[in-house]
Motif scaffolding. Structure first.
Motif, mmCIF file in Angstrom:
data_model
loop_
_atom_site.group_PDB
_atom_site.id
_atom_site.type_symbol
_atom_site.label_atom_id
_atom_site.label_comp_id
_atom_site.label_asym_id
_atom_site.label_seq_id
_atom_site.Cartn_x
_atom_site.Cartn_y
_atom_site.Cartn_z
ATOM 1 N N ASP A 49 -61.938 -1.266 21.217
ATOM 2 C CA ASP A 49 -61.532 -1.080 19.820
ATOM 3 C C ASP A 49 -60.052 -0.745 19.668
ATOM 4 O OD1 ASP A 49 -64.118 -1.580 19.065
ATOM 5 O OD2 ASP A 49 -64.697 0.535 18.925
ATOM 6 N N ASN A 50 -59.425 -0.254 20.752
ATOM 7 C CA ASN A 50 -57.993 0.071 20.712
ATOM 8 C C ASN A 50 -57.105 -1.119 21.057
ATOM 9 O OD1 ASN A 50 -58.534 2.793 20.094
ATOM 10 N ND2 ASN A 50 -58.793 3.283 22.277
ATOM 11 N N GLY A 51 -57.733 -2.246 21.389
ATOM 12 C CA GLY A 51 -56.960 -3.425 21.766
ATOM 13 C C GLY A 51 -56.611 -3.479 23.236
ATOM 14 N N ASP A 52 -57.145 -2.532 24.053
ATOM 15 C CA ASP A 52 -56.902 -2.557 25.491
ATOM 16 C C ASP A 52 -57.683 -3.713 26.127
ATOM 17 O OD1 ASP A 52 -55.379 -0.182 25.292
ATOM 18 O OD2 ASP A 52 -57.201 1.021 25.360
ATOM 19 N N SER A 53 -57.108 -4.288 27.172
ATOM 20 C CA SER A 53 -57.699 -5.477 27.796
ATOM 21 C C SER A 53 -58.352 -5.150 29.136
ATOM 22 C CB SER A 53 -56.625 -6.547 28.016
ATOM 23 O OG SER A 53 -56.049 -6.934 26.791
ATOM 24 N N LEU A 54 -59.381 -5.947 29.445
ATOM 25 C CA LEU A 54 -60.062 -5.827 30.734
ATOM 26 C C LEU A 54 -60.436 -7.230 31.177
ATOM 27 C CD1 LEU A 54 -62.857 -3.295 31.642
ATOM 28 C CD2 LEU A 54 -63.131 -5.686 32.211
ATOM 29 N N TYR A 55 -60.195 -7.541 32.449
ATOM 30 C CA TYR A 55 -60.488 -8.863 32.978
ATOM 31 C C TYR A 55 -61.360 -8.736 34.219
ATOM 32 C CZ TYR A 55 -56.571 -10.080 29.954
ATOM 33 O OH TYR A 55 -55.746 -10.219 28.869
ATOM 34 N N VAL A 56 -62.365 -9.625 34.309
ATOM 35 C CA VAL A 56 -63.244 -9.654 35.474
ATOM 36 C C VAL A 56 -63.302 -11.082 35.987
ATOM 37 C CG1 VAL A 56 -65.564 -9.250 36.365
ATOM 38 C CG2 VAL A 56 -64.646 -7.742 34.584
ATOM 39 N N ASN A 57 -62.972 -11.268 37.256
ATOM 40 C CA ASN A 57 -63.067 -12.574 37.906
ATOM 41 C C ASN A 57 -64.102 -12.503 39.017
ATOM 42 O OD1 ASN A 57 -61.076 -13.605 36.267
ATOM 43 N ND2 ASN A 57 -59.448 -13.325 37.759
#
Length: 411
Positions: A49-57
């Motif tokens: 909700d804060n616009g922080d990003s997370l990526y999973v490969n």
């Protein structure tokens, strides 16, 4: 768009319950944005909700995965390989430098726990780099303006060339391990350590401090206690500290050893905020278990004051009545003796049968203690009865409180 469920179905790693829980904890609070399959790699992006990003490969061919999380003052990178080794690297920016943490978790089958795959080894390295030292080691950087993501590549490069534990301004290491079980006479299996885990701080064996109950998640619990973290997993350990069954040194051991103070003196205090949900969780836990209603401050001394808090006799009586009978304590006291007994019977299904002579002005709890202390029906004075209640000083879990109440309402 591909679903996250389909990614799970492709992954053998994610069929392992303890690793699946690790992944779910890492992405907790984030919503899926996009999933695509690119050259045998599932690329998943998330956002909170804060616009922080997370990526999973997830690499389908190697059955390995990489996860990265980006926030303003924190970057986390997690890798899991086909040998079930998880490496969690955390770069935390503080006012005067960076705290670089490397946590390695090894998962494996355990004979002790019915061949479940469990966490068998956990090791953490904490490396503190001041602003000046970072500029010396990394060259052309601007600590005040460069994005934190730049430091991922910088640290990877340094690790390939230098022994960072000797280059940093302050270094500590902590590890905890499952005991090994060996065969003995007639096939009997015995462990190689008298404590539940083998635990070390800077090479010193501190296993005796973390003398917790044995379970498949015990390494997590030891690590949580070491850092002064409270959660649903270690609530029983927190209760054990309150009851004196576990050393209070176990909680916040990292502060006891002066690590937090030293790190703060070099690079400043953490800028990470404690969530409101965590504070509310602690408030509820401390009140229900110990009757603590004071302010919640997340540091070792303050939290221990809440953990070690014990209800007085009157506080305990009030808590029992309000939780078990569902009415305000003052309203309960205004009831007549017969009305009190009838209410208890309605709420618990048990009838109060106390063998004593009533004394005007005493509560039911006080009369109960009169009956126990004076089997020949001699009557305490009001002052004596109150003193008996004060001397109770009983604390413990909600279950213990309920057991006490059942003693007041026997069939």
């Amino acid at each position: 768009m591909l679903s996250l469920k389909k990614v799970y179905n492709y992954s053998k790693i994610l069929q392992i319950e303890c690793i699946k829980k690790e992944i779910e904890e890492f992405i907790k609070g984030y919503n899926i944005k996009n999933i695509k399959l690119n050259g045998g790699i599932f690329e998943c992006s998330f956002e909170n909700d804060n616009g922080d990003s997370l990526y999973v490969n997830f690499e389908t061919k190697k059955d390995a995965m990489t996860m990265c999380k980006y926030t303003n003052n924190l970057i986390e990178r997690v890798t899991i390989n086909e040998k079930l080794l998880m490496t969690h690297k955390i770069i935390e920016k503080r006012p005067n430098g960076i705290l670089y943490s490397i946590i390695n978790k090894q998962f494996d089958l355990s004979n002790r726990f019915r061949n479940q795959t469990v966490l068998v080894d956990l090791a953490e390295q904490r490396l503190v780099f001041t602003k000046d030292n970072l500029e010396r080691l990394m060259g052309s950087i601007n600590f005040d303006t460069d994005k934190l993501s730049l430091y991922i590549l910088k640290f990877l490069n340094l690790e390939s060339r230098l022994e960072l534990s000797k280059e940093c301004d302050y270094y500590t290491e902590f590890s905890t391990h499952m005991n090994k079980y060996v065969s003995w006479l007639e096939g009997r299996r015995v462990k190689d350590n008298i404590y539940p885990t083998k635990t070390f701080f800077n090479g010193e064996d501190v296993s005796s401090v973390f003398d917790i109950t044995d379970s498949s998640d015990k390494l997590y619990r030891v690590y949580d206690l070491y850092r002064g973290v409270i959660n649903h997993r270690n609530e029983k350990d927190i209760n054990s500290i309150n009851l004196g069954l576990l050393s209070l040194d176990a909680f916040g051991f990292i502060e006891l050893k002066g690590v937090t103070q030293k790190e703060n003196s070099l690079i400043g205090k953490t800028q990470l905020e404690v969530s409101e949900s965590y504070i509310n969780y602690l408030k509820d836990l401390f009140f229900v278990n110990f009757g603590y209603t004071g302010e919640i401050i997340v540091d070792k001394i303050s939290l221990l004051s809440a953990i070690l808090y014990k209800r007085s006799g009157p506080e305990l009586a009030k808590y029992i009545v309000e939780t078990e009978l569902g009415i305000p304590y003052e309203e309960y006291l205004d009831l007549g003796v017969n009305e009190q007994q009838e209410l208890i019977k309605q709420k618990t299904g048990k009838e109060v049968k106390l063998d004593y002579t009533y004394l005007s002005g005493l509560t039911m709890e006080q009369r109960y203690y009169i009956s126990k202390k004076q089997p020949n029906k001699q009557i305490f004075t009001s002052e004596q009865a109150n003193r008996q209640i004060d001397e109770m000083n009983i604390s413990g879990s909600l279950k213990a409180i309920k057991r006490l109440f059942r003693r007041l309402t026997k069939k």
